[in-house]
Design a protein around this motif. Structure first.
Motif, PDB file in Angstrom:
ATOM      1  N   ALA A 211      29.345  18.585  -5.538  1.00 51.15           N
ATOM      2  CA  ALA A 211      29.562  18.685  -4.090  1.00 51.15           C
ATOM      3  C   ALA A 211      30.755  19.576  -3.798  1.00 51.15           C
ATOM      4  N   HIS A 212      30.755  20.172  -2.620  1.00 47.30           N
ATOM      5  CA  HIS A 212      31.775  21.143  -2.234  1.00 47.30           C
ATOM      6  C   HIS A 212      32.992  20.460  -1.605  1.00 47.30           C
ATOM      7  N   PHE A 213      34.160  21.081  -1.812  1.00 49.98           N
ATOM      8  CA  PHE A 213      35.352  20.602  -1.107  1.00 49.98           C
ATOM      9  C   PHE A 213      36.389  21.704  -0.969  1.00 49.98           C
ATOM     10  N   THR A 214      37.184  21.549   0.058  1.00 49.61           N
ATOM     11  CA  THR A 214      38.313  22.424   0.328  1.00 49.61           C
ATOM     12  C   THR A 214      39.558  21.561   0.429  1.00 49.61           C
ATOM     13  N   ILE A 215      40.725  22.149   0.288  1.00 51.35           N
ATOM     14  CA  ILE A 215      41.974  21.392   0.331  1.00 51.35           C
ATOM     15  C   ILE A 215      42.977  22.133   1.203  1.00 51.35           C
ATOM     16  N   HIS A 216      43.574  21.434   2.172  1.00 49.80           N
ATOM     17  CA  HIS A 216      44.710  21.993   2.904  1.00 49.80           C
ATOM     18  C   HIS A 216      45.851  22.209   1.901  1.00 49.80           C
ATOM     19  N   ALA A 217      46.212  23.444   1.682  1.00 52.25           N
ATOM     20  CA  ALA A 217      47.271  23.749   0.711  1.00 52.25           C
ATOM     21  C   ALA A 217      47.902  25.086   1.062  1.00 52.25           C
ATOM     22  N   GLY A 218      49.216  25.181   0.839  1.00 48.81           N
ATOM     23  CA  GLY A 218      49.901  26.437   1.084  1.00 48.81           C
ATOM     24  C   GLY A 218      50.079  26.754   2.544  1.00 48.81           C
ATOM     25  N   GLU A 219      50.212  25.715   3.375  1.00 44.10           N
ATOM     26  CA  GLU A 219      50.510  25.918   4.795  1.00 44.10           C
ATOM     27  C   GLU A 219      51.989  25.630   5.024  1.00 44.10           C
ATOM     28  N   ALA A 220      52.379  24.363   4.947  1.00 40.14           N
ATOM     29  CA  ALA A 220      53.783  23.988   5.142  1.00 40.14           C
ATOM     30  C   ALA A 220      54.513  23.842   3.822  1.00 40.14           C
ATOM     31  N   PHE A 221      53.785  23.896   2.722  1.00 42.03           N
ATOM     32  CA  PHE A 221      54.395  23.777   1.398  1.00 42.03           C
ATOM     33  C   PHE A 221      53.915  24.953   0.580  1.00 42.03           C
TER      34      PHE A 221
END
Length: 370
Positions: A211-221
């Motif tokens: 299954a597919h997934f994305t991750i919030h990363a590299g925005e505030a950190f």
């Protein structure tokens, strides 16, 4: 991108022209895109009294101003009001229906809209019923748009809050609904102190289920968040990912040197779900002129244009494209490339992605390119 230095930059498309361009959207939060009038209506219907004002125009301005803090944590506080009015079947279905209609009216032909089911349980709904009502609203919105001559397909991403402990449960929910309109999984929330590796069991489960997934990363950190999302968690895409530029050195002559992580992201064609206006609001970048979108585009990273939260940023896909075109001199060919980047990166089967690219996006831009 825009041709040699001695060739005049293209005239930026107008907002009206951009509204006719077919667009693909990968990063849009359901609870960040409500119509102000809907927030007021649902607050009155549910008895929610926490809104800062009782006028739609004033409320829209309040959301925009409150989100304009330069801090991701303070930006996220505005969602307390929208989530509060999204606790009932009526509220969830209305918000989802209007989301699909509003995106279609803006020329979006494919969208992935995300939300966190765990935040919508206050009125007694369980997780499955929350997802059911959102999907029902999305299908109603697609039908309404079609009746008005607009065609859009909306896939839903189920988000787990990274500071909570329900990510495995939400991942299982995403898989349970993947043949009914849910196309993937995500984690979101304040990055600092909540690394993606805390949710490894959820990501391992998603990979085990193909299954597919994305991750919030590299925005505030910065880079550690991106590295964990890729190396430990195996993400398909990076939600924002703007801080990948911490691993890119630009010399005085404009030449760029990529570090190992940046090279890996580019080599693997890992999509970056960039949200220009939102990135300025949350302090990920200080101004749109200094947004690394153009640098990353020129370096041929797989950049995509996204809205993030249309209410908080007072934006749309057309507005985001217009702001980028005016800031960096993009023309139709550039915007077409960004759109195809997004469609290539969608969580749809390959043949379905190709069909939208070949039958909708390319013909649509061919008309605009003349």
């Amino acid at each position: 991108m825009t041709g040699p230095a001695n060739v005049p930059a293209p005239i930026p498309p107008t907002l009206g022209e951009l509204g006719r361009a077919p667009k693909a959207l990968l990063h849009d939060h359901l609870d960040g895109g409500l119509r102000p009038e809907t927030v007021l209506d649902l607050a009155h219907e549910t008895g929610y009294t926490g809104l800062p004002c009782d006028d739609a125009t004033e409320l829209a301005a309040w959301f925009r101003t409150a989100a304009d803090s330069g801090s991701l944590e303070r930006y996220l506080e505005t969602f307390a009001h929208t989530v509060a009015v999204m606790q009932t079947p009526v509220g969830l279905e209305r918000v989802a229906r209007e989301c699909a209609v509003d995106l279609a009216d803006d020329g979006v032909v494919y969208a992935e809209v995300r939300f966190a089911p765990e935040q919508h349980l206050d009125a007694g709904l369980d997780l499955d019923r929350v997802v059911d009502h959102v999907l029902e609203g999305m299908r109603a919105g697609e039908s309404e748009a079609r009746a008005r001559g607009r065609h859009i397909r909306v896939g839903v991403l189920l988000t787990a809050m990274r500071h909570a402990a329900r990510s495995r449960e939400i991942a299982e929910l995403a898989v349970r609904f993947r043949d009914r309109g849910v196309v993937g999984f995500d984690i979101a929330g304040a990055e600092a102190g909540n690394p993606p590796s805390r949710h490894l069991d959820a990501f391992e489960y998603m990979r085990d289920e193909n299954a597919h997934f994305t991750i919030h990363a590299g925005e505030a950190f910065g880079l550690p968040s991106i590295h964990e999302a890729i190396a430990f968690c195996g993400t398909d895409r990076l939600g924002h990912g703007v801080r990948i530029t911490d691993d890119i050195t630009v010399a005085a002559d404009g030449s760029a040197s990529l570090g190992r992580l940046a090279n890996y992201v580019r080599d693997k064609r890992i999509p970056l779900e960039l949200c220009p206006s939102s990135n300025v609001q949350t302090g990920a970048v200080d101004t749109l002129e200094n947004h690394p979108f153009d640098l990353l585009a020129r370096l041929r990273f797989r950049v995509t244009v996204n809205t993030d939260n249309r209410l908080m940023s007072d934006t749309s896909m057309s507005r985001e494209m217009q702001r980028l075109a005016e800031t960096f001199g993009y023309g139709w060919s550039d915007l077409e490339r960004f759109t195809i980047n997004a469609m290539k990166s969608a969580f749809l089967p390959f043949d379905e992605r190709l069909e939208i690219i070949d039958d909708v996006i390319k013909p649509g831009y061919a008309v605009l390119l003349g």
